[in-house]
Design a protein around this motif. Structure first.
Motif, PDB file in Angstrom:
ATOM      1  N   VAL A 144       9.074  53.237  66.928  1.00 37.68           N
ATOM      2  CA  VAL A 144       9.695  51.982  66.492  1.00 37.68           C
ATOM      3  C   VAL A 144       8.945  50.791  67.078  1.00 37.68           C
ATOM      4  O   VAL A 144       8.711  49.788  66.385  1.00 37.68           O
ATOM      5  CB  VAL A 144      11.185  51.950  66.877  1.00 37.68           C
ATOM      6  CG1 VAL A 144      11.812  50.612  66.501  1.00 37.68           C
ATOM      7  CG2 VAL A 144      11.938  53.090  66.200  1.00 37.68           C
ATOM      8  N   VAL A 145       8.546  50.888  68.348  1.00 37.48           N
ATOM      9  CA  VAL A 145       7.791  49.790  68.968  1.00 37.48           C
ATOM     10  C   VAL A 145       6.508  49.528  68.188  1.00 37.48           C
ATOM     11  O   VAL A 145       6.164  48.379  67.883  1.00 37.48           O
ATOM     12  CB  VAL A 145       7.467  50.129  70.442  1.00 37.48           C
ATOM     13  CG1 VAL A 145       6.464  49.126  71.007  1.00 37.48           C
ATOM     14  CG2 VAL A 145       8.744  50.122  71.283  1.00 37.48           C
ATOM     15  N   PRO A 175      11.329  56.129  70.401  1.00 38.91           N
ATOM     16  CA  PRO A 175      11.291  54.677  70.586  1.00 38.91           C
ATOM     17  C   PRO A 175       9.882  54.106  70.471  1.00 38.91           C
ATOM     18  O   PRO A 175       9.688  52.995  69.973  1.00 38.91           O
ATOM     19  CB  PRO A 175      11.876  54.481  71.983  1.00 38.91           C
ATOM     20  CG  PRO A 175      12.772  55.665  72.179  1.00 38.91           C
ATOM     21  CD  PRO A 175      12.065  56.798  71.493  1.00 38.91           C
ATOM     22  N   TYR A 179       7.338  47.860  64.841  1.00 42.13           N
ATOM     23  CA  TYR A 179       7.701  46.451  65.016  1.00 42.13           C
ATOM     24  C   TYR A 179       6.468  45.608  65.327  1.00 42.13           C
ATOM     25  O   TYR A 179       6.314  44.486  64.819  1.00 42.13           O
ATOM     26  CB  TYR A 179       8.732  46.307  66.130  1.00 42.13           C
ATOM     27  CG  TYR A 179      10.160  46.661  65.733  1.00 42.13           C
ATOM     28  CD1 TYR A 179      10.441  47.236  64.498  1.00 42.13           C
ATOM     29  CD2 TYR A 179      11.222  46.419  66.596  1.00 42.13           C
ATOM     30  CE1 TYR A 179      11.739  47.563  64.145  1.00 42.13           C
ATOM     31  CE2 TYR A 179      12.535  46.738  66.253  1.00 42.13           C
ATOM     32  CZ  TYR A 179      12.784  47.311  65.028  1.00 42.13           C
ATOM     33  OH  TYR A 179      14.074  47.623  64.669  1.00 42.13           O
ATOM     34  N   ILE A 208      15.499  48.805  69.558  1.00 44.62           N
ATOM     35  CA  ILE A 208      14.476  49.848  69.459  1.00 44.62           C
ATOM     36  C   ILE A 208      15.082  51.229  69.665  1.00 44.62           C
ATOM     37  O   ILE A 208      14.866  52.151  68.864  1.00 44.62           O
ATOM     38  CB  ILE A 208      13.349  49.575  70.476  1.00 44.62           C
ATOM     39  CG1 ILE A 208      12.542  48.357  70.027  1.00 44.62           C
ATOM     40  CG2 ILE A 208      12.440  50.790  70.632  1.00 44.62           C
ATOM     41  CD1 ILE A 208      11.545  47.863  71.049  1.00 44.62           C
TER      42      ILE A 208
END
Length: 467
Positions: free
Chosen positions: A52-53, A49, A56, A38
């Motif tokens: 990205v979390v 980040p 995902y 991440i």
């Protein structure tokens, strides 16, 4: 969170998701592979980040990836098979912002997406009524027009028309010295096939049209560049390049140069031809913007008489990018070789339907009025765009005599590549400077299409980027 902030965050999340889908579609990530960490992925994409979390988590909800406690995220075993075939075929893998990147973004963007980085006029600027009338007429044409292959050199009447137009600028041409091609880009490709071999050296302007660079890369030649000035290439650098590298070919726009808008001056043109003769250099002159000039300027092909200069052009900028047709004007022996190459590549010249429509529009009486109106409209729009860009600290390199491009310098510390990437994440297509520069010296420059800047979203992206 404001609506605008939410939209930006959603755009960044969608961008991260698209990157993962691309890697799976291209095979860079396969069944069971671990996704990037991440923090590392966030750093590489320039996002937080948390973005990205969220990306995902959404991909996991779709079943494309799965989480393993304490280990990270992994490609789901069935994810590649679950991707639609169209997605697997069309999603490009991760790539740098290069000439191909700009072309892909421009061509694949939705019709509603703002495209200040693209290379064509908006649809409502084009002669739609004349085109529709010509299409109706061609539908009633003889069977051969609708059903046959194109002749090897293309439609004679259109070639004769091009010869007459060349005569108006003092270039005596026989229709036999002209061949029609599938597009301007195909014209360059055929000439490179005829005159170059892998490892040859080709000289371009810096900056130059980004697809020149893409085509030359495909032909595996060495590319060197010389700095462009408002009156043509820097002659000292040009001569030094000839002496040091002995290039086989020089590729340029003489009028309304892409991307700078510069126009070749007579003294520079004469000196270029003398240097070309002294160093056995061939010149490929792309004349696609000629009808955007308020008054004709000097042309290398006219001065040279097609001795060592080859002229190309097309109709995509003035009539329609959908009617794919270009042309080459060159020495008879070169035309012979180029015709053979075109037969081998596509078995004949461009579609008779296309050439008949183009010929009818060009001779129908409305074309000159159409271009006069386009030039007037561009002049008004250019002044307005320059004034607004200047308030953002974005300065034109020069104010062109015509055409729809502005080559502009961004404020200190602003990277045009980073700005183009951020714009793309919001659905806005821009053309950063270094895709035009073989020497990679244009990181603070951006090419703008003034006719494509009516959408306020483009300006909002620029305001944030310039700040």
């Amino acid at each position: 969170m404001t609506a605008e902030t939410h939209a930006r965050a959603s755009g960044r999340t969608a961008h991260v998701m698209a990157q993962i889908r691309s890697r799976i579609a291209s095979g860079a990530l396969t069944n069971g592979d671990r996704l990037p960490s991440i923090r590392g992925f966030a750093a590489s994409l320039g996002v937080s980040p948390s973005t990205v979390v969220e990306a995902y988590d959404r991909l996991a909800a779709e079943g494309l990836i799965r989480a393993r406690a304490g280990s990270g995220f992994f490609v789901q075993a069935s994810s590649v098979a679950s991707l639609p075939l169209g997605a697997r075929a069309t999603l490009p893998g991760p790539r740098e912002v290069d000439p191909f990147w700009v072309s892909r973004q421009s061509l694949d963007a939705d019709d509603e997406s703002p495209k200040p980085g693209c290379g064509w006029l908006p649809a409502d600027w084009m002669p739609q009524a004349a085109l529709r009338r010509a299409l109706r007429n061609v539908a009633r044409a003889e069977d051969a027009v609708l059903l046959n292959y194109g002749r090897t050199q293309g439609d004679f009447d259109l070639r004769r028309l091009l010869a007459r137009r060349a005569a108006e600028e003092g270039l005596a041409l026989d229709p036999a010295n002209i061949m029609l091609t599938g597009s301007g880009s195909q014209s360059i490709d055929l000439i490179c096939r005829l005159l170059l071999k892998p490892g040859d050296t080709v000289l371009v302007d810096d900056p130059c049209y980004f697809n020149f660079r893409a085509l030359l890369k495909a032909h595996q030649v060495q590319v060197i560049s010389v700095a462009m000035t408002p009156t043509g290439p820097d002659l000292t650098a040009f001569e030094n390049a000839l002496e040091a590298s002995a290039p086989r070919l020089y590729l340029t726009n003489s009028a309304l140069h892409n991307p700078t808008g510069a126009t070749l001056s007579p003294p520079v043109a004469h000196r270029l031809l003398k240097l070309a003769e002294a160093h056995n250099l061939l010149i490929l002159e792309d004349d696609i913007f000629t009808d955007f000039e308020p008054e004709p300027s000097v042309r290398l092909a006219a001065l040279d008489g097609l001795n060592r200069v080859i002229r190309i052009g097309s109709f995509s900028k003035t009539l329609s990018a959908s009617l794919r047709c270009g042309y080459i004007a060159a020495r008879a022996e070169w035309i012979e070789g180029l015709v053979d190459l075109q037969i081998a590549a596509q078995f004949g010249g461009p579609s008779p339907i296309v050439t008949h429509v183009i010929g009818e529009v060009l001779t129908g009486g409305s074309y000159r009025k159409h271009m006069e109106e386009v030039r007037r409209r561009l002049n008004r729009t250019r002044r307005s765009v320059i004034a607004r860009l200047t308030t953002l600290g974005i300065e034109p390199w020069l104010e062109p005599r015509g055409g729809f491009y502005l080559w502009c310098q961004l404020p200190e510390g602003v990277s045009s590549t980073a700005l183009a990437q951020a714009a793309m994440a919001e659905g806005v297509v821009m053309a950063p400077g270094n895709v035009f520069s073989a020497a990679q010296t244009a990181s603070r420059f951006m090419r703008f299409n003034v006719a494509q800047m009516a959408d306020e979203k483009s300006w909002q992206v620029l305001e944030r980027g310039a700040a």
